[in-house]
Design a protein around this motif. Sequence first.
Motif, PDB file in Angstrom:
ATOM      1  N   UNK A   1      39.952 -59.680  82.310  1.00 21.82           N
ATOM      2  CA  UNK A   1      41.114 -60.385  81.778  1.00 21.82           C
ATOM      3  C   UNK A   1      42.301 -59.446  81.622  1.00 21.82           C
ATOM      4  N   UNK A   2      42.063 -58.222  81.140  1.00 24.51           N
ATOM      5  CA  UNK A   2      43.153 -57.262  81.017  1.00 24.51           C
ATOM      6  C   UNK A   2      43.761 -56.913  82.359  1.00 24.51           C
ATOM      7  N   UNK A   3      42.917 -56.724  83.381  1.00 22.20           N
ATOM      8  CA  UNK A   3      43.430 -56.414  84.713  1.00 22.20           C
ATOM      9  C   UNK A   3      44.215 -57.593  85.291  1.00 22.20           C
ATOM     10  N   UNK A   4      43.727 -58.810  85.071  1.00 21.88           N
ATOM     11  CA  UNK A   4      44.423 -59.984  85.583  1.00 21.88           C
ATOM     12  C   UNK A   4      45.794 -60.144  84.926  1.00 21.88           C
ATOM     13  N   UNK A   5      45.861 -59.930  83.618  1.00 20.17           N
ATOM     14  CA  UNK A   5      47.145 -60.051  82.930  1.00 20.17           C
ATOM     15  C   UNK A   5      48.105 -58.949  83.355  1.00 20.17           C
ATOM     16  N   UNK A   6      47.607 -57.726  83.500  1.00 20.05           N
ATOM     17  CA  UNK A   6      48.464 -56.637  83.960  1.00 20.05           C
ATOM     18  C   UNK A   6      48.965 -56.902  85.371  1.00 20.05           C
ATOM     19  N   UNK A   7      48.105 -57.423  86.210  1.00 20.73           N
ATOM     20  CA  UNK A   7      48.495 -57.753  87.574  1.00 20.73           C
ATOM     21  C   UNK A   7      49.597 -58.806  87.576  1.00 20.73           C
ATOM     22  N   UNK A   8      49.474 -59.791  86.710  1.00 17.21           N
ATOM     23  CA  UNK A   8      50.489 -60.831  86.621  1.00 17.21           C
ATOM     24  C   UNK A   8      51.806 -60.276  86.078  1.00 17.21           C
ATOM     25  N   UNK A   9      51.735 -59.362  85.115  1.00 18.68           N
ATOM     26  CA  UNK A   9      52.949 -58.753  84.574  1.00 18.68           C
ATOM     27  C   UNK A   9      53.708 -57.986  85.654  1.00 18.68           C
ATOM     28  N   UNK A  10      52.994 -57.177  86.430  1.00 22.18           N
ATOM     29  CA  UNK A  10      53.654 -56.369  87.453  1.00 22.18           C
ATOM     30  C   UNK A  10      54.270 -57.254  88.529  1.00 22.18           C
ATOM     31  N   UNK A  11      53.659 -58.390  88.798  1.00 16.15           N
ATOM     32  CA  UNK A  11      54.196 -59.284  89.821  1.00 16.15           C
ATOM     33  C   UNK A  11      55.446 -60.018  89.346  1.00 16.15           C
ATOM     34  N   UNK A  12      55.487 -60.395  88.072  1.00 15.39           N
ATOM     35  CA  UNK A  12      56.513 -61.322  87.610  1.00 15.39           C
ATOM     36  C   UNK A  12      57.449 -60.770  86.538  1.00 15.39           C
ATOM     37  N   UNK A  13      57.210 -59.568  86.048  1.00 19.17           N
ATOM     38  CA  UNK A  13      58.023 -59.027  84.963  1.00 19.17           C
ATOM     39  C   UNK A  13      58.817 -57.835  85.487  1.00 19.17           C
ATOM     40  N   UNK A  14      60.117 -57.868  85.318  1.00 22.67           N
ATOM     41  CA  UNK A  14      60.976 -56.819  85.851  1.00 22.67           C
ATOM     42  C   UNK A  14      60.718 -55.466  85.237  1.00 22.67           C
ATOM     43  N   UNK A  15      60.588 -55.399  83.923  1.00 19.03           N
ATOM     44  CA  UNK A  15      60.360 -54.112  83.267  1.00 19.03           C
ATOM     45  C   UNK A  15      58.994 -53.532  83.631  1.00 19.03           C
ATOM     46  N   UNK A  16      57.970 -54.365  83.740  1.00 17.83           N
ATOM     47  CA  UNK A  16      56.637 -53.877  84.120  1.00 17.83           C
ATOM     48  C   UNK A  16      56.646 -53.348  85.553  1.00 17.83           C
ATOM     49  N   UNK A  17      57.270 -54.092  86.445  1.00 19.82           N
ATOM     50  CA  UNK A  17      57.363 -53.627  87.832  1.00 19.82           C
ATOM     51  C   UNK A  17      58.159 -52.339  87.921  1.00 19.82           C
ATOM     52  N   UNK A  18      59.249 -52.248  87.138  1.00 22.93           N
ATOM     53  CA  UNK A  18      60.035 -51.021  87.134  1.00 22.93           C
ATOM     54  C   UNK A  18      59.281 -49.843  86.561  1.00 22.93           C
ATOM     55  N   UNK A  19      58.435 -50.074  85.560  1.00 20.35           N
ATOM     56  CA  UNK A  19      57.645 -48.986  84.988  1.00 20.35           C
ATOM     57  C   UNK A  19      56.667 -48.417  86.006  1.00 20.35           C
ATOM     58  N   UNK A  20      56.046 -49.277  86.794  1.00 21.91           N
ATOM     59  CA  UNK A  20      55.137 -48.808  87.843  1.00 21.91           C
ATOM     60  C   UNK A  20      55.892 -47.985  88.874  1.00 21.91           C
ATOM     61  N   UNK A  21      57.046 -48.483  89.287  1.00 23.72           N
ATOM     62  CA  UNK A  21      57.825 -47.767  90.295  1.00 23.72           C
ATOM     63  C   UNK A  21      58.334 -46.437  89.772  1.00 23.72           C
ATOM     64  N   UNK A  22      58.670 -46.359  88.491  1.00 29.44           N
ATOM     65  CA  UNK A  22      59.088 -45.084  87.900  1.00 29.44           C
ATOM     66  C   UNK A  22      57.975 -44.052  87.976  1.00 29.44           C
ATOM     67  N   UNK A  23      56.755 -44.470  87.681  1.00 26.25           N
ATOM     68  CA  UNK A  23      55.620 -43.553  87.793  1.00 26.25           C
ATOM     69  C   UNK A  23      55.446 -43.069  89.233  1.00 26.25           C
ATOM     70  N   UNK A  24      55.528 -43.979  90.173  1.00 30.81           N
ATOM     71  CA  UNK A  24      55.334 -43.615  91.578  1.00 30.81           C
ATOM     72  C   UNK A  24      56.403 -42.625  92.036  1.00 30.81           C
TER      73      UNK A  24
END
Length: 524
Positions: A36-59
């Motif tokens: 459930x945690x992985x599914x929610x995180x996956x959904x956040x990265x797909x649909x949330x701007x700040x979450x997607x930006x946080x991943x890209x900042x790490x990369x």
Amino acid sequence: MASAFRGASGGFGNQLSDWMPTLKTADAGILPDLQMGSARADDLVKNHGYASGAVQLHVDNIVGSHFRLSYKPNWRSLGISEQDSRAMAADVESAWKEHAEDPVGCYLDAERKRTFTMMAREVVATHVNLGEAMASAEWISRSGSLFKTAIKMVSPKRVSNPLGVPDSERLRGGVEQDRYSSAIAYHVLNPRYGIGESLNGFNSGGWRRVPRETRWGRQQFIHIFEPREDGQTRAATQFMAVMEQLFMIDKLQMTKLQNAVVSAMYAAVIESELDSQTAHDMILGASTGGGNVQQGLTNMLAFSGQFHQGANVKMNGVKIPHLFPGESLNLKTPGNADNGFADLESAILRYTAAGMNMSYEQLARDYSKVNYSSARASMMESWRYFIGRRKVIPARFGASVFSLWFEEAIQRGYLTLPRKAKYNFYERKSAWCNTEWIGTGRLAIDGLKEVKEAVLRIESGLSTYEKELATMGEDYQEVFSQQVREAEERKTAGLPPPSWAQVTRFNETVEPEEQNPQTQGKAA
């Protein structure tokens, strides 16, 4: 009670009396809610701007555009000279770059979609998103490729217990273990596409058992994560601690957007001063001779409409409303109270940035309220975290992949070990496969100040060109070789040599430090 910790007792005013969490092991706290945690995180990265930006900042801050190999065999323990190790390092780095960073063939990737740098970027992104990264080593013969070693990226979402069996002492989260909690094999689900969307459960595909390594020690499965406790088998997503806040800030922004749309609307109405009885009598008496009420209302509205149409009074091209006697024009707009939205959003983003181990300015892309010193302090704090992550996550992945490739290159004769070496590859595998990895450089807020600082550290003996250029994301050997070539080409072309003496002039220039615009008035 007087000598006990208040945090473990009832606390001030007995306010902690209802806070009774259960003490659990790492797996007991992670595995039941892992999917459930992985599914929610996956959904956040797909649909949330700040979450997607946080991943890209790490990369971008951990890997960057090129994850460069710096091969450093432990020549002392191997019994070879430093000169031989340098010569070998040059050959190994050249052969590795040719194969691993081939943008056309992509033979190192089993799917032939990624270069090695792209793999490293995916490892970091997956680790931020799901808390871990996985890959398997394959042996594939392909025309055009000198090597058969290939890496198959594996999503951690695909690793689970076969047929959904419950976790046990030796099988937890799809990982077989021995009595020391050391992984023996991994069970990877190959989903049957078209049957269902779920990656875990019955009748959703077949599981492939992949051993961690072969009988002779060649690694078969790569599992990258940073354990926090003993016996930990899997890792949770990095968004777990801030998931609720990120989810709610998205709802908050959407609600604010709807409020803004409504606030942009307006309505123009004409109000009449007639009281209810007069309006009632006018409507009922508007039609004489026994007509009905509906016809009387129609006649009254028609007469009012004719009046408004005829009252076309203008001044300098602007129409002035001339109302019917007893009417007034009012503009209706809804209320638009901010209700502290900006401060609340900023507080949530600061909380999220702390949970993601980055600065608020990086996450929100807001540098309007910081000066040079504050921005640099914030950047250096994040940089220390990124460097640690680079060493633990993509560098470990790179070391595993390089070890697999290097073993094949030695066995097939593409690379040759120095003849004076005391040990072969299998006797000192770690010494032969010792590597450093250079990722993206540190962001320079003020380029001149950063260069002056690096020059002073080198001249005072506190650092080296290798360390300073690595901080910039460069390999010092490549830079030195390029400088020699450029100097020779300038000499051949009749140009004067580059003036390195200008570097000493940096110390003569002292610039006043930027001040925060909010504090300039006080300083004045």
